[in-house]
Design a protein around this motif. Sequence first.
Motif, PDB file in Angstrom:
ATOM      1  N   LEU A  36       0.848  -1.193   0.000  1.00 37.00           N
ATOM      2  CA  LEU A  36       0.000   0.000   0.000  1.00 37.00           C
ATOM      3  C   LEU A  36       0.886   1.246   0.000  1.00 37.00           C
ATOM      4  CD1 LEU A  36      -2.610  -1.103   2.709  1.00 37.00           C
ATOM      5  CD2 LEU A  36      -2.823  -1.270   0.208  1.00 37.00           C
ATOM      6  N   GLU A  37       0.694   2.116  -0.970  1.00 33.32           N
ATOM      7  CA  GLU A  37       1.503   3.340  -1.095  1.00 33.32           C
ATOM      8  C   GLU A  37       0.569   4.544  -1.098  1.00 33.32           C
ATOM      9  OE1 GLU A  37       4.796   4.673  -1.395  1.00 33.32           O
ATOM     10  OE2 GLU A  37       3.622   6.505  -1.666  1.00 33.32           O
ATOM     11  N   LYS A  38       0.936   5.532  -0.276  1.00 36.21           N
ATOM     12  CA  LYS A  38       0.105   6.719  -0.089  1.00 36.21           C
ATOM     13  C   LYS A  38      -0.006   7.581  -1.354  1.00 36.21           C
ATOM     14  CE  LYS A  38       2.076   9.883   2.270  1.00 36.21           C
ATOM     15  NZ  LYS A  38       2.679  10.894   3.091  1.00 36.21           N
ATOM     16  N   TYR A  44       8.259  12.684  -6.031  1.00 33.72           N
ATOM     17  CA  TYR A  44       9.585  13.217  -5.727  1.00 33.72           C
ATOM     18  C   TYR A  44      10.152  12.573  -4.459  1.00 33.72           C
ATOM     19  CZ  TYR A  44      13.352  16.248  -4.319  1.00 33.72           C
ATOM     20  OH  TYR A  44      14.589  16.691  -3.929  1.00 33.72           O
ATOM     21  N   GLN A  45      11.465  12.367  -4.429  1.00 35.30           N
ATOM     22  CA  GLN A  45      12.143  11.994  -3.182  1.00 35.30           C
ATOM     23  C   GLN A  45      13.604  12.423  -3.303  1.00 35.30           C
ATOM     24  OE1 GLN A  45      12.575  11.729  -0.144  1.00 35.30           O
ATOM     25  NE2 GLN A  45      11.709   9.753   0.471  1.00 35.30           N
ATOM     26  N   ILE A  46      14.206  12.773  -2.185  1.00 35.40           N
ATOM     27  CA  ILE A  46      15.639  13.102  -2.168  1.00 35.40           C
ATOM     28  C   ILE A  46      16.419  11.805  -1.919  1.00 35.40           C
ATOM     29  CG2 ILE A  46      15.741  13.627   0.305  1.00 35.40           C
ATOM     30  CD1 ILE A  46      17.672  15.424  -2.532  1.00 35.40           C
ATOM     31  N   GLY A  47      17.718  11.789  -2.262  1.00 33.39           N
ATOM     32  CA  GLY A  47      18.553  10.600  -2.022  1.00 33.39           C
ATOM     33  C   GLY A  47      18.990  10.005  -3.340  1.00 33.39           C
ATOM     34  N   GLU A  48      19.716  10.796  -4.127  1.00 31.24           N
ATOM     35  CA  GLU A  48      19.921  10.462  -5.544  1.00 31.24           C
ATOM     36  C   GLU A  48      21.227   9.744  -5.841  1.00 31.24           C
ATOM     37  OE1 GLU A  48      19.511  14.463  -5.607  1.00 31.24           O
ATOM     38  OE2 GLU A  48      17.509  14.551  -6.499  1.00 31.24           O
ATOM     39  N   SER A  49      22.153   9.779  -4.895  1.00 33.05           N
ATOM     40  CA  SER A  49      23.467   9.197  -5.163  1.00 33.05           C
ATOM     41  C   SER A  49      23.497   7.776  -4.586  1.00 33.05           C
ATOM     42  CB  SER A  49      24.525  10.085  -4.492  1.00 33.05           C
ATOM     43  OG  SER A  49      25.788   9.810  -5.013  1.00 33.05           O
ATOM     44  N   LEU A  50      23.683   6.795  -5.434  1.00 36.80           N
ATOM     45  CA  LEU A  50      23.624   5.392  -4.977  1.00 36.80           C
ATOM     46  C   LEU A  50      25.016   4.796  -4.789  1.00 36.80           C
ATOM     47  CD1 LEU A  50      20.743   3.995  -7.244  1.00 36.80           C
ATOM     48  CD2 LEU A  50      20.578   5.182  -5.044  1.00 36.80           C
ATOM     49  N   GLY A 305      14.075   0.299   6.264  1.00 38.72           N
ATOM     50  CA  GLY A 305      14.401   1.565   5.599  1.00 38.72           C
ATOM     51  C   GLY A 305      14.433   2.728   6.581  1.00 38.72           C
ATOM     52  N   ASP A 306      14.052   3.900   6.079  1.00 42.38           N
ATOM     53  CA  ASP A 306      14.082   5.097   6.923  1.00 42.38           C
ATOM     54  C   ASP A 306      13.152   4.985   8.123  1.00 42.38           C
ATOM     55  OD1 ASP A 306      15.912   6.348   5.322  1.00 42.38           O
ATOM     56  OD2 ASP A 306      14.665   8.102   4.891  1.00 42.38           O
ATOM     57  N   SER A 307      12.192   4.101   8.060  1.00 42.62           N
ATOM     58  CA  SER A 307      11.320   3.929   9.213  1.00 42.62           C
ATOM     59  C   SER A 307      12.128   3.427  10.414  1.00 42.62           C
ATOM     60  CB  SER A 307      10.203   2.938   8.861  1.00 42.62           C
ATOM     61  OG  SER A 307       9.498   2.590  10.008  1.00 42.62           O
ATOM     62  N   GLY A 318      21.886   6.140   2.454  1.00 41.95           N
ATOM     63  CA  GLY A 318      20.463   5.953   2.740  1.00 41.95           C
ATOM     64  C   GLY A 318      19.804   4.806   1.992  1.00 41.95           C
ATOM     65  N   VAL A 319      19.900   4.823   0.655  1.00 41.36           N
ATOM     66  CA  VAL A 319      19.232   3.775  -0.120  1.00 41.36           C
ATOM     67  C   VAL A 319      19.927   2.426   0.122  1.00 41.36           C
ATOM     68  CG1 VAL A 319      18.624   3.011  -2.446  1.00 41.36           C
ATOM     69  CG2 VAL A 319      18.364   5.419  -1.821  1.00 41.36           C
ATOM     70  N   HIS A 320      21.235   2.463   0.347  1.00 41.43           N
ATOM     71  CA  HIS A 320      21.951   1.224   0.684  1.00 41.43           C
ATOM     72  C   HIS A 320      21.397   0.622   1.981  1.00 41.43           C
ATOM     73  CE1 HIS A 320      25.091  -1.530   1.949  1.00 41.43           C
ATOM     74  NE2 HIS A 320      25.272  -0.798   3.032  1.00 41.43           N
TER      75      HIS A 320
HETATM   76  P1  FAD Z   1      11.089   6.507   1.271  1.00 42.06           P
HETATM   77  O1  FAD Z   1      11.919   6.645   0.064  1.00 42.06           O
HETATM   78  O2  FAD Z   1      10.786   7.742   2.061  1.00 42.06           O
HETATM   79  O3  FAD Z   1       9.716   5.817   0.852  1.00 42.06           O
HETATM   80  C1  FAD Z   1       8.647   5.716   1.764  1.00 42.06           C
HETATM   81  C2  FAD Z   1       7.335   5.612   0.983  1.00 42.06           C
HETATM   82  O4  FAD Z   1       6.276   5.389   1.912  1.00 42.06           O
HETATM   83  C3  FAD Z   1       6.984   6.873   0.236  1.00 42.06           C
HETATM   84  O5  FAD Z   1       6.754   6.580  -1.121  1.00 42.06           O
HETATM   85  C4  FAD Z   1       5.746   7.396   0.952  1.00 42.06           C
HETATM   86  O6  FAD Z   1       4.834   8.044   0.061  1.00 42.06           O
HETATM   87  C5  FAD Z   1       5.150   6.128   1.517  1.00 42.06           C
HETATM   88  N1  FAD Z   1       4.297   6.351   2.695  1.00 42.06           N
HETATM   89  C6  FAD Z   1       4.527   7.196   3.722  1.00 42.06           C
HETATM   90  N2  FAD Z   1       3.529   7.117   4.614  1.00 42.06           N
HETATM   91  C7  FAD Z   1       2.656   6.198   4.151  1.00 42.06           C
HETATM   92  C8  FAD Z   1       1.420   5.681   4.649  1.00 42.06           C
HETATM   93  N3  FAD Z   1       0.899   6.115   5.791  1.00 42.06           N
HETATM   94  N4  FAD Z   1       0.785   4.743   3.915  1.00 42.06           N
HETATM   95  C9  FAD Z   1       1.304   4.298   2.740  1.00 42.06           C
HETATM   96  N5  FAD Z   1       2.470   4.767   2.225  1.00 42.06           N
HETATM   97  C10 FAD Z   1       3.135   5.698   2.936  1.00 42.06           C
HETATM   98  N6  FAD Z   1      20.273   8.372   0.325  1.00 42.06           N
HETATM   99  C11 FAD Z   1      21.122   7.947  -0.621  1.00 42.06           C
HETATM  100  O7  FAD Z   1      21.220   6.739  -0.844  1.00 42.06           O
HETATM  101  N7  FAD Z   1      21.876   8.810  -1.338  1.00 42.06           N
HETATM  102  C12 FAD Z   1      21.828  10.157  -1.128  1.00 42.06           C
HETATM  103  O8  FAD Z   1      22.521  10.914  -1.819  1.00 42.06           O
HETATM  104  C13 FAD Z   1      20.963  10.642  -0.106  1.00 42.06           C
HETATM  105  N8  FAD Z   1      20.841  11.960   0.149  1.00 42.06           N
HETATM  106  C14 FAD Z   1      19.968  12.376   1.123  1.00 42.06           C
HETATM  107  C15 FAD Z   1      19.871  13.757   1.429  1.00 42.06           C
HETATM  108  C16 FAD Z   1      19.035  14.178   2.445  1.00 42.06           C
HETATM  109  C17 FAD Z   1      18.948  15.644   2.784  1.00 42.06           C
HETATM  110  C18 FAD Z   1      18.248  13.240   3.161  1.00 42.06           C
HETATM  111  C19 FAD Z   1      17.322  13.683   4.263  1.00 42.06           C
HETATM  112  C20 FAD Z   1      18.322  11.898   2.852  1.00 42.06           C
HETATM  113  C21 FAD Z   1      19.169  11.465   1.849  1.00 42.06           C
HETATM  114  N9  FAD Z   1      19.268  10.105   1.535  1.00 42.06           N
HETATM  115  C22 FAD Z   1      20.169   9.682   0.597  1.00 42.06           C
HETATM  116  C23 FAD Z   1      18.441   9.108   2.236  1.00 42.06           C
HETATM  117  C24 FAD Z   1      17.262   8.614   1.405  1.00 42.06           C
HETATM  118  O9  FAD Z   1      16.423   9.703   1.067  1.00 42.06           O
HETATM  119  C25 FAD Z   1      16.460   7.586   2.209  1.00 42.06           C
HETATM  120  O10 FAD Z   1      17.303   6.817   3.016  1.00 42.06           O
HETATM  121  C26 FAD Z   1      15.640   6.637   1.329  1.00 42.06           C
HETATM  122  O11 FAD Z   1      14.748   7.348   0.507  1.00 42.06           O
HETATM  123  C27 FAD Z   1      14.867   5.643   2.218  1.00 42.06           C
HETATM  124  O12 FAD Z   1      14.021   4.814   1.458  1.00 42.06           O
HETATM  125  P2  FAD Z   1      12.691   4.222   2.117  1.00 42.06           P
HETATM  126  O13 FAD Z   1      12.112   3.316   1.096  1.00 42.06           O
HETATM  127  O14 FAD Z   1      12.963   3.737   3.473  1.00 42.06           O
HETATM  128  O15 FAD Z   1      11.737   5.492   2.323  1.00 42.06           O
END
Ligand code: FAD
Length: 475
Positions: A36-38, A44-50, A305-307, A318-320
């Motif tokens: 389930l995705e919101k 858009y999301q930040i974190g572009e360098s892998l 992940g970030d959670s 981050g993505v790693h």
């Molecule tokens: P996310 O990418 O945040 O995905 C979470 C998803 O859950 C989203 O699509 C959201 O819409 C969805 N969601 C949220 N709430 C709900 C809900 N209630 N119900 C259903 N869906 C929901 N990482 C790198 O690897 N390289 C970088 O260069 C880098 N630069 C960064 C720079 C900054 C300033 C910051 C803050 C972070 C950076 N990161 C970088 C880290 C990177 O952004 C994250 O670590 C990465 O996006 C985490 O992936 P994720 O799947 O855990 O979360």
Amino acid sequence: HPTDGKVHDVLVVGGGPAGSTVAAFTAMQGHRVLLLEKEEFPRYQIGESLLPSTVHGICGLLGLTEELEHAGFVRKRGGTFRWGSNTEPWSFDFALSEKFAGPTSYAYQVERAKFDQMLLDNARRKGVEVRERCAVRDILEDDGRVCGVRYADPDGAEREAHARFVVDASGNQSRLQGQIGGQRRYSQFFQNIALFGYFEGGRRLPPPNSGNITCAAFPSGWFWYIPLNDTLTSVGAVVHKDSADRIRGDRSQALAALIADCPLIADYLSDARRVTDGPYGEVRVRKDWSYLHETFWRPGMALVGDSVGFIDPLFSSGVHLATYSALLTARSLNTALSGDLEERECFAEYEARYRKEYQVFHDFLVTFYDVNRDEQQYFDEARRVTREAAPGAQAFVGLVGGGASNEAAMTSDAYRDQRKKDLLEQSRGIHWEGHRIQLQAAFGEAADDTPLSADGLVVSQDGMHWEKSVTVPST
Ligand code: FAD
């Protein structure tokens, strides 16, 4: 509340890299997976360098190698730093570490909207049922065990979905992480704020480093400079919260003022203009990102992940970390669902391995933020925190490429083969029979993995489960 009447094996909340990865790796084992995705992708999301570990390890296992190759992303051979006591920029290549040497010695700089869409579409192809515009509001419990979620469907109607396991991959803004027990522990050390935008026409380093990330320190913090295609660059300032007043007021003026304070970035952007429309038109702010959750799981539920945690953008981990946690969790779910081991043991293995990887990056980053050292001192620190035998620069590249865990899934084929040979070589001098059997198994058909602790689990041969390791008799 209405349900779809099914009990899914796995229900994943969030379709970012962590969510798509854990969903795909469980669906690939034949489990019924709902995600389930919101938002509606692309978003858009930040974190572009892998890192190479993500591009060649995780994405390889996901079957995305070719699609990534043809997606037109910029190749990142390494990083260029204006950092530390050296006043000249210095660079490193991923090829320097034997963990990535050869055809896997690069990563990509990606537009996350496009990259995340690829991972989510791939999860769908692997059999995951993906429902977008579904915001999860709460978990469902049965006798202390998590058994599903309550969510709002695209029409805003409240619904329930049931599953044997719920995985929270909803990122930094997760509303569910608190339900796991324990708390997010925020870092006392990393208390930074980022201000970032996009520029057209920024300068490129000469080849072969034109795809490198550049990180440049300046008095208030540091900048990232990430080439996303020939003309588009992601530029962000990371400042300590003591300098937060520099980010107040008009964001675009604040960003311009910070750029003016960093000669290298000002020079790179001297002929560039900031993008002011479309998804890249905004100057954005992010803060409060350095934390690790105290608890990783409870019966029926895990955080990925970030959670569960993030450290700092420096070194692009981050993505790693997100996709590595997803792989570790997928192994735990696949093993628990098959009934081979208890969920307690499986999730404990996930937690132990993730904490180790997190700690290595964390401890290294703490020393790297001390800008009074030179490269050699940073490399030596990398060697210390990873306990690598390799010379400092190699240990550094192995770490910042995402290979500190030495897991087969995170390193190159050549490195893996060499490691197996080394293990066998070592076993010749060892008299413990059990240990020898284990190492020979590692060299032969069984998985190339060693347990983290005496009672730890090892990766199964298919790479997608945990199993008990052969016990080493104490002599
Ligand atoms: P996310 O990418 O945040 O995905 C979470 C998803 O859950 C989203 O699509 C959201 O819409 C969805 N969601 C949220 N709430 C709900 C809900 N209630 N119900 C259903 N869906 C929901 N990482 C790198 O690897 N390289 C970088 O260069 C880098 N630069 C960064 C720079 C900054 C300033 C910051 C803050 C972070 C950076 N990161 C970088 C880290 C990177 O952004 C994250 O670590 C990465 O996006 C985490 O992936 P994720 O799947 O855990 O979360």
